[in-house]
Design an enzyme around this catalytic site. Structure first.
Site, PDB file in Angstrom:
ATOM      1  N   THR A 172       2.947  -2.393  -9.897  1.00 43.95           N
ATOM      2  CA  THR A 172       2.433  -1.196 -10.563  1.00 43.95           C
ATOM      3  C   THR A 172       3.373  -0.819 -11.698  1.00 43.95           C
ATOM      4  OG1 THR A 172       1.409  -0.351  -8.535  1.00 43.95           O
ATOM      5  CG2 THR A 172       1.796   1.235 -10.296  1.00 43.95           C
ATOM      6  N   PHE A 174       4.607   2.102 -14.302  1.00 45.75           N
ATOM      7  CA  PHE A 174       4.697   3.545 -14.422  1.00 45.75           C
ATOM      8  C   PHE A 174       5.230   3.928 -15.797  1.00 45.75           C
ATOM      9  CE2 PHE A 174       5.002   2.636  -9.943  1.00 45.75           C
ATOM     10  CZ  PHE A 174       4.373   3.691  -9.306  1.00 45.75           C
TER      11      PHE A 174
END
Length: 280
Positions: A172, A174
């Protein structure tokens, strides 16, 4: 004064892990929604916001691109978190005792092979960290959680199996956001990233012409995504990321040409490329 970085989710969420890894000197502040994360920074409860934007398995995080331009915040850094999923249970539990595993709807399919091999039923929870908390609170050895090791540490759970996800590239990305932009930094080692949003003018081939400036000036565009504005099919906004700093002659020329073909252009942030960007 305690410096805080806000994230969406419960303690032990992967966003919490991102905060701990990227800003270990700051206190992580959990928030219920992305809007609350942004508000926490705007009202001074936190100095930074940690917001997920995309994942290698399930793509773009819903609503984030809509929120970023209106947030009033600026991107100052990016962070990548490798999403390792672990089977967590109350202390003393043996793997063969586990009958159910609770986690977020997105995580359960990523552990399908492991769950099938061990005859464990998946159960949907609103949040993987919440699943870990509830497993700890209930204390039932037949129920486990699929979550981060950080969640296990926080809620006092044993790790029965590590890294049970089917694929080893689940990551992921960010964005770290702050009230003030930081455009004076330079990173010669890994380079700079400039993120911006724009809407093209209503003229033929406007997008094609707008993108031409990046090609002719040798600017590498790493991302270009479109999304609707205010729920209208005729109003499309684009989110883009390019390599370089707006003060670089090549990018400066490209942005000037882009501005000619747009009726809205806003730079969301100028920040160093993460060291792990090219390895995730």
């Amino acid at each position: 004064m305690t410096h805080r970085i806000a994230f969406q989710g419960e303690p032990g969420a992967y966003s919490h892990e991102a905060c701990r890894d990227a800003r270990p000197d700051m206190e992580a502040l959990p928030c219920a929604t992305f809007e609350e994360v942004i508000d926490a920074v705007k009202n001074g409860d936190a100095q930074l916001a940690m917001l997920p934007v995309e994942n290698t398995t399930y793509g773009r995080v819903a609503d984030i691109h809509r929120l970023l331009p209106k947030s009033g915040l600026h991107i100052i850094d990016e962070a990548f978190v490798r999403v390792h999923i672990n089977l967590l249970a109350v202390p003393g539990t043996k793997l063969e005792e586990v009958k159910e595993a609770h986690s977020h709807l997105v995580l359960l399919p990523q552990c399908a092979t492991f769950l099938k091999q061990h005859g464990i039923r998946g159960r949907v929870s609103p949040d993987n960290a919440r699943a870990a908390r509830e497993v700890s609170e209930v204390g039932d050895k037949s129920s486990a959680a699929l979550a981060s090791e950080l969640a296990g540490e926080i809620y006092g759970l044993d790790v029965l199996a590590r890294h049970v996800e089917d694929f080893d590239n689940n990551t992921t990305r960010f964005l770290i956001m702050a009230p003030e932009a930081q455009t004076d930094r330079r990173d010669k080692g890994h380079g700079m990233i400039t993120s911006f949003v724009f809407q093209v003018r209503n003229i033929p081939a406007a997008l094609y012409k707008a993108m031409g400036g990046f090609a002719t000036n040798g600017v590498n565009m790493t991302k270009l995504e479109s999304y609707m504005v205010d729920g209208r099919f005729t109003a499309t906004q684009f989110y883009a990321e390019v390599e370089g700093h707006p003060d670089d002659p090549s990018l400066k020329l490209a942005l000037e040409e882009l501005d000619y073909f747009t009726n809205y252009l806003s730079v969301l942030g100028v920040y160093p490329a993460a060291k792990t960007r090219h390895y995730e």
